[in-house]
Design a protein around this motif. Sequence first.
Motif, short mmCIF file in Angstrom:
data_model
loop_
_atom_site.label_atom_id
_atom_site.label_comp_id
_atom_site.label_asym_id
_atom_site.label_seq_id
_atom_site.Cartn_x
_atom_site.Cartn_y
_atom_site.Cartn_z
N ALA A 119 -3.94 4.44 8.77
CA ALA A 119 -3.56 5.85 8.81
C ALA A 119 -2.37 6.08 9.73
O ALA A 119 -1.60 7.02 9.53
CB ALA A 119 -4.76 6.69 9.27
N GLY A 152 1.25 6.99 8.80
CA GLY A 152 1.67 8.37 8.60
C GLY A 152 2.59 8.87 9.69
O GLY A 152 3.20 9.94 9.55
N SER A 194 -9.25 3.09 0.85
CA SER A 194 -8.63 4.22 0.15
C SER A 194 -7.21 3.87 -0.27
O SER A 194 -6.48 3.21 0.48
CB SER A 194 -8.62 5.46 1.04
N PRO A 226 -3.78 6.86 2.61
CA PRO A 226 -4.34 7.65 3.71
C PRO A 226 -3.84 9.09 3.67
O PRO A 226 -2.71 9.35 3.27
CB PRO A 226 -3.82 6.92 4.96
N SER A 227 -4.68 10.02 4.08
CA SER A 227 -4.28 11.43 4.08
C SER A 227 -3.09 11.68 4.99
O SER A 227 -2.31 12.61 4.76
CB SER A 227 -5.46 12.31 4.50
N SER A 228 -2.90 10.82 6.00
CA SER A 228 -1.78 10.98 6.93
C SER A 228 -0.44 10.79 6.24
O SER A 228 0.60 11.20 6.78
CB SER A 228 -1.91 9.98 8.09
N GLY A 257 0.63 12.41 3.99
CA GLY A 257 1.15 13.74 3.73
C GLY A 257 2.24 14.13 4.70
O GLY A 257 3.02 15.07 4.44
N ASN A 258 2.34 13.41 5.83
CA ASN A 258 3.39 13.67 6.81
C ASN A 258 4.72 13.03 6.44
O ASN A 258 5.74 13.29 7.08
CB ASN A 258 2.98 13.13 8.20
N CYS A 292 -5.97 11.26 -2.16
CA CYS A 292 -6.03 12.37 -1.21
C CYS A 292 -5.20 13.55 -1.72
O CYS A 292 -4.19 13.37 -2.40
CB CYS A 292 -5.52 11.92 0.17
N SER A 293 -5.64 14.76 -1.37
CA SER A 293 -4.92 15.96 -1.80
C SER A 293 -3.55 16.06 -1.15
O SER A 293 -2.65 16.72 -1.67
CB SER A 293 -5.75 17.20 -1.46
N GLU A 294 -3.38 15.36 0.00
CA GLU A 294 -2.10 15.39 0.70
C GLU A 294 -0.97 14.74 -0.08
O GLU A 294 0.20 14.88 0.27
CB GLU A 294 -2.23 14.71 2.07
N LEU A 295 -1.34 14.03 -1.15
CA LEU A 295 -0.32 13.43 -2.01
C LEU A 295 0.67 14.49 -2.49
O LEU A 295 1.86 14.22 -2.64
CB LEU A 295 -0.98 12.73 -3.19
#
Length: 232
Positions: free
Chosen positions: A163, A166, A184, A187-189, A191-192, A211-214
């Motif tokens: 993560a 990110g 996964s 990672p959602s990170s 998104g940064n 992840c939705s942050e995509l």
Amino acid sequence: MLDLDIYSLDLSHNALSGSMPESISRLRNLKDLYLGPNLFSATLPSSFGQLVNLVHLFVNDCLLTGRIPYELTNFTNLQALGLHENTLSGKIPRDLHLMTALAVLYLDDNALTGSIPASIPQSLIDLRLRQNQLSGTIPRIGDLEILQTLYIDSNRLTGSIPAELGGLRLLHEFHAYQNDLTGSPIPSSFGNLGFLRILYVDGNRLEGTLCSELGLMHRLGTVLSLVHRRPA
């Protein structure tokens, strides 16, 4: 014998063979040294470690064998190092972080083993380690604030995608395909990573949901590859 006031030496794109001349190490004022592609088929002389004023060193595609000399970590002025497309073996020197000016590091297309060092120069912009035999996990290198390109594909890396990556907010390209990564897919990170354009993680063992942050990666329009690409 050699002019010690030479600042740049370019012998690239020839068919030079044999050993690399140790006498090059006498050029203490040398800043730029380009030796590849050629047909040297030898090891990189450790005496090159005396060329402490080098800014650019490219010995790519020279049929080099052996290890990366530890002495290269003395190059505190070096900004670009290219040893790619050889058959170098052994581990990546652990003291890479001593090369505090290094912006470009190409070690791809060799036979390097061991893990990716956890201590990497903070000055790196372009890091290419693809097509080796590197193992272990991806180091948590999210503090490389100006890194833009990261190629670690086609190795034997395991574990999950950290993560912490990110934190690479200027990253444009991330290539991690054809390893043995798990966990996964993204990672959602990530998104940064507002500048990320290319993301390759196919050919691994990633699983789970995206992840939705995509959707926050607005520039990720060039390539997104999550599935194994078959050879052409």
